[in-house]
Design an enzyme around this catalytic site. Structure first.
Site, PDB file in Angstrom:
ATOM      1  N   ASN A   1       0.824  -1.210   0.000  1.00 34.71           N
ATOM      2  CA  ASN A   1       0.000   0.000   0.000  1.00 34.71           C
ATOM      3  C   ASN A   1       0.857   1.259   0.000  1.00 34.71           C
ATOM      4  O   ASN A   1       1.902   1.334   0.648  1.00 34.71           O
ATOM      5  CB  ASN A   1      -1.049   0.008   1.113  1.00 34.71           C
TER       6      ASN A   1
ATOM      7  N   GLU B   1       0.358   5.165   0.605  1.00 32.16           N
ATOM      8  CA  GLU B   1      -0.576   6.170   1.119  1.00 32.16           C
ATOM      9  C   GLU B   1      -0.177   7.575   0.679  1.00 32.16           C
ATOM     10  O   GLU B   1       0.902   7.790   0.127  1.00 32.16           O
ATOM     11  CB  GLU B   1      -0.660   6.046   2.653  1.00 32.16           C
TER      12      GLU B   1
ATOM     13  N   CYS C   1      -4.231   0.654  -2.491  1.00 32.07           N
ATOM     14  CA  CYS C   1      -4.031  -0.603  -1.769  1.00 32.07           C
ATOM     15  C   CYS C   1      -2.940  -1.452  -2.427  1.00 32.07           C
ATOM     16  O   CYS C   1      -2.703  -1.369  -3.641  1.00 32.07           O
ATOM     17  CB  CYS C   1      -5.307  -1.433  -1.778  1.00 32.07           C
TER      18      CYS C   1
ATOM     19  N   GLU D   1      -2.979  -4.614  -3.175  1.00 31.44           N
ATOM     20  CA  GLU D   1      -3.458  -5.545  -4.206  1.00 31.44           C
ATOM     21  C   GLU D   1      -3.526  -4.870  -5.567  1.00 31.44           C
ATOM     22  O   GLU D   1      -3.171  -5.456  -6.590  1.00 31.44           O
ATOM     23  CB  GLU D   1      -4.847  -6.076  -3.845  1.00 31.44           C
TER      24      GLU D   1
ATOM     25  N   CYS E   1     -10.120  -5.373  -0.107  1.00 30.11           N
ATOM     26  CA  CYS E   1     -11.264  -4.461   0.016  1.00 30.11           C
ATOM     27  C   CYS E   1     -12.135  -4.562  -1.241  1.00 30.11           C
ATOM     28  O   CYS E   1     -11.753  -5.169  -2.244  1.00 30.11           O
ATOM     29  CB  CYS E   1     -10.782  -3.028   0.241  1.00 30.11           C
TER      30      CYS E   1
ATOM     31  N   CYS F   1     -10.526  -3.432  -4.521  1.00 29.17           N
ATOM     32  CA  CYS F   1      -9.518  -4.386  -5.008  1.00 29.17           C
ATOM     33  C   CYS F   1     -10.193  -5.624  -5.585  1.00 29.17           C
ATOM     34  O   CYS F   1      -9.717  -6.189  -6.575  1.00 29.17           O
ATOM     35  CB  CYS F   1      -8.539  -4.752  -3.895  1.00 29.17           C
TER      36      CYS F   1
HETATM   37  N1  THU Z   1      -5.297  -1.604   2.403  1.00 27.23           N
HETATM   38  C1  THU Z   1      -4.744  -2.421   1.474  1.00 27.23           C
HETATM   39  O1  THU Z   1      -3.621  -2.186   1.005  1.00 27.23           O
HETATM   40  N2  THU Z   1      -5.443  -3.487   1.055  1.00 27.23           N
HETATM   41  C2  THU Z   1      -6.682  -3.835   1.515  1.00 27.23           C
HETATM   42  O2  THU Z   1      -7.306  -4.746   0.993  1.00 27.23           O
HETATM   43  C3  THU Z   1      -7.258  -3.101   2.643  1.00 27.23           C
HETATM   44  C4  THU Z   1      -6.610  -1.812   2.975  1.00 27.23           C
HETATM   45  C5  THU Z   1      -4.544  -0.439   2.854  1.00 27.23           C
HETATM   46  C6  THU Z   1      -5.110   0.873   2.395  1.00 27.23           C
HETATM   47  C7  THU Z   1      -4.575   1.802   3.447  1.00 27.23           C
HETATM   48  O3  THU Z   1      -3.260   2.213   3.078  1.00 27.23           O
HETATM   49  C8  THU Z   1      -4.473   0.951   4.694  1.00 27.23           C
HETATM   50  O4  THU Z   1      -4.514  -0.392   4.251  1.00 27.23           O
HETATM   51  C9  THU Z   1      -5.592   1.173   5.694  1.00 27.23           C
HETATM   52  O5  THU Z   1      -6.829   1.084   5.086  1.00 27.23           O
END
Ligand code: THU
Length: 167
Positions: A69, A71, A80, A82, A119, A122
């Protein structure tokens, strides 16, 4: 809610999944994939959530493409793990099919013992590649410890999904 008198019978979806108790139980190639996802997780850029996610995509030619991820101070601009991984695979190997994706998450703030599934966004993104290639993508996901869950196809995680056939 009561059924209308002429409504068809209720239908149901069932979700079939496999639970592994730890990484040692995974098939050898998937164990490697999950290890790569775990390593990738440690390189996540997650200063705001402190929730680190790593993903590793296994292609038919046995290449592995990683993601984690990323940010952003403008929160919705982040992405994310994925999608970073699957879009990178699509960018680098546009005509090679994807067989599997492994996902590993942890938090700097607490233990994550329940498997962390992709999520909704994704799931939609992975579904596009499954539909494009016409064969399923196996999904494995875990927290930083505890069980690993596997579903044989993304479609298991996204019943009644929207795809290009509906356009
Ligand atoms: N996140 C992911 O990378 N994948 C997921 O399937 C769920 C959430 C990340 C997004 C964000 O940077 C952090 O987790 C918190 O939501």
């Amino acid at each position: 809610m009561t059924l209308k008198p002429n409504a068809l019978k209720k239908q149901q979806h069932t979700t079939t999944y496999t639970v592994y108790e730890n990484m040692e139980e995974l098939p050898p190639s998937i164990k490697v994939l999950m290890e790569v996802a775990t390593q990738s997780r440690e390189k996540a850029y997650a200063p705001y959530s402190n929730f680190l996610v790593g993903a590793a995509v296994l292609l038919e030619n046995e290449e592995i493409v990683i993601g984690n991820n990323q940010e952003n101070a403008a929160y919705p601009s982040g992405l994310c793990a994925e999608r970073v991984a699957i879009y990178s695979a699509g960018a680098q190997f546009p005509s090679i099919d994807i067989n599997a994706i492994a996902i590993a998450a942890r938090s700097r703030l607490k233990e994550v013992v329940t498997p962390v599934g992709p999520c909704g966004s994704c799931r939609q993104a992975i579904a596009e590649y499954e539909q494009k290639q016409g064969h399923p993508i196996s999904i494995y996901f875990m927290g930083n410890t505890g069980n690993i869950i596997n579903v044989d196809s993304l479609s298991t995680l996204l019943p009644f999904g929207f795809d290009a056939n509906q356009l």
